[in-house]
Design a protein around this motif. Structure first.
Motif, short mmCIF file in Angstrom:
data_model
loop_
_atom_site.label_atom_id
_atom_site.label_comp_id
_atom_site.label_asym_id
_atom_site.label_seq_id
_atom_site.Cartn_x
_atom_site.Cartn_y
_atom_site.Cartn_z
N THR A 103 33.51 41.20 24.22
CA THR A 103 32.25 40.70 23.64
C THR A 103 31.36 39.97 24.63
OG1 THR A 103 33.46 38.74 22.97
CG2 THR A 103 33.22 40.48 21.31
N ASP A 104 31.63 40.11 25.90
CA ASP A 104 30.91 39.39 26.95
C ASP A 104 29.80 40.31 27.49
OD1 ASP A 104 30.23 38.45 29.53
OD2 ASP A 104 32.22 37.64 29.88
N ALA A 105 28.57 39.81 27.50
CA ALA A 105 27.43 40.63 27.94
C ALA A 105 27.65 41.20 29.35
CB ALA A 105 26.15 39.79 27.90
N VAL A 124 37.91 46.22 38.84
CA VAL A 124 36.47 45.97 38.82
C VAL A 124 36.26 44.49 38.47
CG1 VAL A 124 35.63 48.30 38.27
CG2 VAL A 124 36.48 46.87 36.42
N ASP A 125 35.33 43.85 39.09
CA ASP A 125 35.00 42.44 38.87
C ASP A 125 36.05 41.50 39.45
OD1 ASP A 125 33.76 40.08 37.87
OD2 ASP A 125 35.03 40.17 36.09
N THR A 126 37.28 41.53 38.90
CA THR A 126 38.35 40.63 39.37
C THR A 126 39.39 41.43 40.14
OG1 THR A 126 39.22 40.95 37.19
CG2 THR A 126 38.20 38.83 37.61
N SER A 135 40.40 35.45 39.81
CA SER A 135 39.93 35.61 41.19
C SER A 135 38.45 35.27 41.35
CB SER A 135 40.19 37.04 41.68
OG SER A 135 39.36 37.97 41.01
N THR A 136 37.63 35.77 40.44
CA THR A 136 36.18 35.60 40.57
C THR A 136 35.75 34.13 40.52
OG1 THR A 136 36.13 35.99 38.20
CG2 THR A 136 35.44 37.83 39.61
N THR A 137 36.20 33.46 39.47
CA THR A 137 35.73 32.08 39.27
C THR A 137 36.39 31.13 40.26
OG1 THR A 137 37.21 32.03 37.36
CG2 THR A 137 34.89 32.36 36.91
N GLN A 171 37.02 31.99 43.34
CA GLN A 171 36.25 32.20 44.58
C GLN A 171 34.85 31.56 44.52
OE1 GLN A 171 36.33 36.47 45.49
NE2 GLN A 171 37.91 36.02 47.02
N ARG A 172 34.27 31.58 43.33
CA ARG A 172 32.93 30.94 43.21
C ARG A 172 33.04 29.45 43.48
NH1 ARG A 172 31.78 34.31 37.68
NH2 ARG A 172 32.02 36.30 38.75
N GLU A 173 34.08 28.83 42.91
CA GLU A 173 34.28 27.40 43.13
C GLU A 173 34.55 27.13 44.62
OE1 GLU A 173 36.89 25.43 40.36
OE2 GLU A 173 37.19 23.75 41.72
N ALA A 198 30.22 28.15 36.42
CA ALA A 198 30.72 29.23 37.27
C ALA A 198 30.86 30.60 36.61
CB ALA A 198 32.06 28.82 37.89
N ASN A 199 30.57 30.68 35.32
CA ASN A 199 30.44 32.01 34.69
C ASN A 199 29.57 31.84 33.44
OD1 ASN A 199 32.15 31.09 32.57
ND2 ASN A 199 33.18 33.07 32.43
N LEU A 200 29.37 32.94 32.75
CA LEU A 200 28.42 32.97 31.63
C LEU A 200 28.68 31.85 30.60
CD1 LEU A 200 27.37 36.30 29.96
CD2 LEU A 200 27.75 34.27 28.58
N PHE A 256 25.82 30.75 36.73
CA PHE A 256 26.28 32.06 37.21
C PHE A 256 26.18 32.98 36.00
CE2 PHE A 256 28.64 35.04 39.73
CZ PHE A 256 28.45 34.58 41.03
N ASP A 257 25.72 34.20 36.22
CA ASP A 257 25.53 35.22 35.17
C ASP A 257 24.18 35.05 34.46
OD1 ASP A 257 27.96 36.78 35.36
OD2 ASP A 257 29.03 35.03 34.60
N ALA A 258 23.77 36.15 33.83
CA ALA A 258 22.42 36.18 33.26
C ALA A 258 22.37 36.89 31.91
CB ALA A 258 21.48 36.86 34.25
#
Ligand code: T6T
Length: 329
Positions: free
Chosen positions: A43-45, A120-122, A178-180, A182-184, A232-234, A258-260
């Motif tokens: 359910t995440d855009a 993909v993504d992570t 992994s994603t979040t 790395q952002r931090e 750090a994320n939506l 982060f995210d739009a």
């Protein structure tokens, strides 16, 4: 004489080999492959937009996408989805693993069953695949944003927004993604370049925007001189922004998102959010499918593909070239 017949045979083989190869390759090219896409949550855009990109690529190459995921971002709910997909034996699996370590063994089952797997993504492990080292290098490729860079971009822009001095913190999901992570990491490393900016302790919200909003208010209560927050994320960003609004601090506590998602447009216009770093999830889905299809048709593929960012703020949010990176609902 002998030599001549050898040359003749070799020439005949050279003639026939490419023909045989062409036949089997074109058979593979003509097959309608089924490619499963397992998002972090359905359910995440961000993943809804990734799915659109994947569908567009599937249409281009004549493949079919099966999109199946869990209702929350959690290995406990994602692993049964992965197991169910493996049982269906798709031609390839694209997956956004919800934990760097906990998805290694469940994903290995797919690889052991002969199903090519691309993240993909992570990523899992350290994200370096096909290296022959470690137990998590078996995925064929990783298609994603450069998340360390994304965190650094957020730090630079937030530092600028607060006049390069003051207190900020990171609103993050949970360790192990992994994603979040790395952002931090990118955010904190870049913030070290601003000696007058203090980065307070990270607040983990479990991908729950309500929790992120309450945490913002609690951090503000403890630090009435709070200047900024990096979501750090939506859901972290959405929640942190709501917390700022509920605390009556719109425009005073700067929000780096982060995210739009679509709501970002109003939040940028109202000044609640200062800027949003849009990933390009449709590109991630598109190139994930292209990689899978290339592999399935006998072509070699890169082990990593990096997709871009678009930084959106009040000044450019109305431009079509920028607005196209706002996620689909
Ligand atoms: O930020 C994206 C994604 O990149 C991350 O791995 C998890 O959260 C999102 O899906 C946004 O909610």
């Amino acid at each position: 004489m002998e030599r001549r017949s050898f040359v003749k045979t070799a020439a005949a083989m050279a003639m026939s080999a490419p023909v045989a190869f062409a036949v089997s390759k074109s058979r593979a090219e003509n097959k309608k492959f089924t490619i499963a896409l397992i998002p972090g949550l359905t359910t995440d855009a961000f993943y809804i937009t990734m799915r659109k990109g994947a569908e567009a690529a599937a249409k281009a190459v004549g493949a079919e996408i099966v999109f199946q995921g869990a209702p929350d971002f959690n290995p406990v709910t994602q692993v049964p989805v992965l197991d169910a997909i493996i049982a269906k034996k798709p031609d390839a699996i694209l997956i956004a693993p919800t934990d760097k370590d906990q998805l290694v063994q469940p994903m290995k089952k797919a690889a052991d069953a002969g199903i090519p797997i691309i993240t993909v993504d992570t990523f899992i492990g350290n994200g370096k695949y096909q290296t022959g080292s470690g137990d998590a290098d078996f995925p064929l490729a990783y298609v994603a944003s450069d998340n360390v860079l994304g965190g650094a971009i957020a730090a630079r822009a937030l530092a600028k927004a607060i006049g390069e001095k003051g207190k900020v913190y990171v609103s993050n999901v949970k360790p192990g993604i992994s994603t979040t992570d790395q952002r931090e990491e990118g955010f904190k490393a870049e913030m070290k370049k601003y000696p007058n900016v203090k980065v307070l302790e990270t607040q983990f919200n479990d991908d729950d925007a309500n929790k992120a909003a309450s945490q913002l208010q609690a951090v503000f209560a403890r630090n009435p001189d709070l200047d900024g927050v990096f979501g750090a994320n939506l859901f972290s960003a959405l929640g942190a922004a709501n917390g700022v609004q509920q605390a009556g601090q719109t425009g005073k506590i700067k929000v780096a998102a982060f995210d739009a998602p679509t709501s970002i447009v109003d939040n940028l216009k109202s000044g609640l959010v200062d800027f949003a770093i849009a990933q390009h999830p449709a590109e991630i889905g598109y190139f994930g499918v292209i990689c899978a299809h290339a592999h399935l048709t006998g072509n070699s593929i890169p082990t990593a593909i990096g997709t871009g960012f678009t930084v959106i703020d009040k000044s450019n949010v109305a431009e079509a070239a920028v607005a196209r990176f706002i996620y689909s609902d």
